[in-house]
Enzyme design. Structure first.
Site, PDB file in Angstrom:
ATOM      1  N   ASP A   8       0.888  -1.166   0.000  1.00  0.00           N
ATOM      2  CA  ASP A   8       0.000   0.000   0.000  1.00  0.00           C
ATOM      3  C   ASP A   8       0.925   1.214   0.000  1.00  0.00           C
ATOM      4  OD1 ASP A   8      -2.282   1.668   0.274  1.00  0.00           O
ATOM      5  OD2 ASP A   8      -1.934   1.774   2.429  1.00  0.00           O
ATOM      6  N   GLU A  67      -1.118  -1.374  -4.928  1.00  0.00           N
ATOM      7  CA  GLU A  67      -2.324  -0.599  -5.208  1.00  0.00           C
ATOM      8  C   GLU A  67      -2.015   0.464  -6.257  1.00  0.00           C
ATOM      9  OE1 GLU A  67      -5.558   2.242  -2.920  1.00  0.00           O
ATOM     10  OE2 GLU A  67      -4.351   0.849  -1.743  1.00  0.00           O
ATOM     11  N   ASP A 139      -2.535   0.886   7.372  1.00  0.00           N
ATOM     12  CA  ASP A 139      -1.692   0.765   6.177  1.00  0.00           C
ATOM     13  C   ASP A 139      -1.247  -0.675   5.947  1.00  0.00           C
ATOM     14  OD1 ASP A 139      -1.484   3.587   5.281  1.00  0.00           O
ATOM     15  OD2 ASP A 139      -0.593   3.852   7.260  1.00  0.00           O
TER      16      ASP A 139
END
EC number: 3.1.21.10
Length: 173
Positions: A8, A67, A139
């Site tokens: 992420d 991502e 996160d």
């Protein structure tokens, strides 16, 4: 058996999550955050690159998933996020890992069942799927969600024989 590293990305905090996949089961191996300490942006990118490289050395993943950048209201933030993603992707390609990218909507759909899920819902489902004693930090949970999404996507491709349905109905937009 495969090991998937999910990322992420963020210019200040980059989450990572590592899972091992045996058949249909997913086993938690580790997660955490790479926190950049400097105000010097190029040095923060180096910290992200070095951190992801170390995680790759430690866990020896077979797959790398990250991502995709979302559209931000602030163009400067979007550019910095894109550069942070680039630093992580270069670390993966240096290790000859295949790179997969997923949108936030795809990740949330794979983990929670809806692309409009809240962060707390993602944390809860990651905890349930991986049978963790507590919900991971936001996160790290997002990064584990990226890895879970890659697992589900790759499982779908295997069940389809490695190819998607070639028939298309309707119009292209």
């Amino acid at each position: 058996m495969a090991i998937i590293l999910g990322i992420d990305p963020g210019s200040r905090i980059t989450g990572y999550g590592v899972i091992q996949c045996n058949g249909r089961s997913q086993i938690y191996l580790g997660s955490g955050c790479i926190r950049t300490a400097s105000d010097d942006f190029p040095y923060r990118l180096k910290q992200i690159f070095d951190g992801v490289s170390e995680i790759i050395r430690q866990y020896q993943p077979n797959f790398f998933a990250i991502e995709r950048v979302f559209l931000a209201k602030n163009a400067d933030s979007a550019l910095k996020l894109g550069q942070a993603r680039g630093a992580a992707i270069v670390a993966a390609t240096n290790a000859d890992l295949p790179v997969a990218e997923y949108s936030a909507t795809q990740i949330k759909s794979a983990v929670v069942g809806t692309g409009k899920a809240e962060k707390t819902q993602v944390q809860h489902m990651v905890q349930q799927i991986l049978k963790l004693p507590a919900a991971p930090q936001a996160d790290a949970a997002d990064a584990l969600g990226v890895a879970i999404c890659h697992f589900h996507t790759s499982q779908s491709l295997v069940s389809l024989g490695g190819r998607a349905n070639t028939r298309t109905y309707g119009r292209y937009r």
